[in-house]
Design a protein around this motif. Sequence first.
Motif, PDB file in Angstrom:
ATOM      1  N   THR A   2      46.312   2.672  77.766  1.00 43.38           N
ATOM      2  CA  THR A   2      45.053   1.927  77.187  1.00 43.38           C
ATOM      3  C   THR A   2      45.079   1.429  75.817  1.00 43.38           C
ATOM      4  O   THR A   2      45.712   2.210  75.032  1.00 43.38           O
ATOM      5  CB  THR A   2      43.690   2.734  77.501  1.00 43.38           C
ATOM      6  N   GLY A  21      48.647  -3.251  79.810  1.00 36.71           N
ATOM      7  CA  GLY A  21      48.816  -1.668  80.030  1.00 36.71           C
ATOM      8  C   GLY A  21      50.241  -1.429  79.864  1.00 36.71           C
ATOM      9  O   GLY A  21      50.311   0.050  79.954  1.00 36.71           O
ATOM     10  N   ASN A  67      41.338  -3.619  81.007  1.00 36.14           N
ATOM     11  CA  ASN A  67      41.659  -3.212  82.152  1.00 36.14           C
ATOM     12  C   ASN A  67      42.605  -4.140  83.031  1.00 36.14           C
ATOM     13  O   ASN A  67      41.927  -4.771  84.197  1.00 36.14           O
ATOM     14  CB  ASN A  67      40.302  -3.248  83.065  1.00 36.14           C
ATOM     15  N   PRO A  68      43.766  -4.185  83.170  1.00 39.59           N
ATOM     16  CA  PRO A  68      44.472  -3.392  82.199  1.00 39.59           C
ATOM     17  C   PRO A  68      44.608  -3.848  80.570  1.00 39.59           C
ATOM     18  O   PRO A  68      44.353  -5.191  80.497  1.00 39.59           O
ATOM     19  CB  PRO A  68      45.962  -3.420  82.569  1.00 39.59           C
ATOM     20  N   ASP A  69      44.583  -3.249  79.636  1.00 36.13           N
ATOM     21  CA  ASP A  69      44.578  -3.539  78.264  1.00 36.13           C
ATOM     22  C   ASP A  69      45.618  -4.405  77.778  1.00 36.13           C
ATOM     23  O   ASP A  69      46.732  -4.172  78.136  1.00 36.13           O
ATOM     24  CB  ASP A  69      44.307  -2.220  77.408  1.00 36.13           C
TER      25      ASP A  69
END
Length: 175
Positions: A2, A21, A67-69
């Motif tokens: 994250t 991510g 989300n995902p970063d």
Amino acid sequence: MTAEELLRLPDSPYRHELVKGELITMTLPGEEHGAVIMNIAAPLAQYVKRNDLGVVYGETGFQIERNPDTVLGPDTAFVRKDRVERAAISKGYRFGAPDLVVEVNSPSDRMKKIERKIQQWLSAGARIVWSVDPKTRTVTVYEGPERVTVLGEGDELTGGDVVPGFRLPVEEIFI
């Protein structure tokens, strides 16, 4: 991974970005890269400060997806004053794309990687991306997927409507 975990990584001789991510590790740029960045960042920062237009950032992480970063770190970036005041300056990564992104190509960068990153910035809301190539001594200005202009040493780089009035001869960028 994250964005919060990325922010807590211990100091390292490498630079890191996060794409959906996944941790991306890069070597530190070389001398020419750093000089070219400053040849753009210094006049841009002075102009922006003198005209009270916003904030110029160097090597700052911008979180452009969650989300995902995804956290990318442009070489230089500019965010308009009204956007800085609305969101304030945080201790972490700034969420959202800068208005202007400056990416200086490294000798090891592949064209596909450069193009993918430019599209990430534009898709995230950057209004202008300057892709600076020390090898060809050009600046490619992206104002959208269809508005692309290549400037050479006889040309002048401008801030368009994002940094109104800013002008820099391309020949002054390269050492």
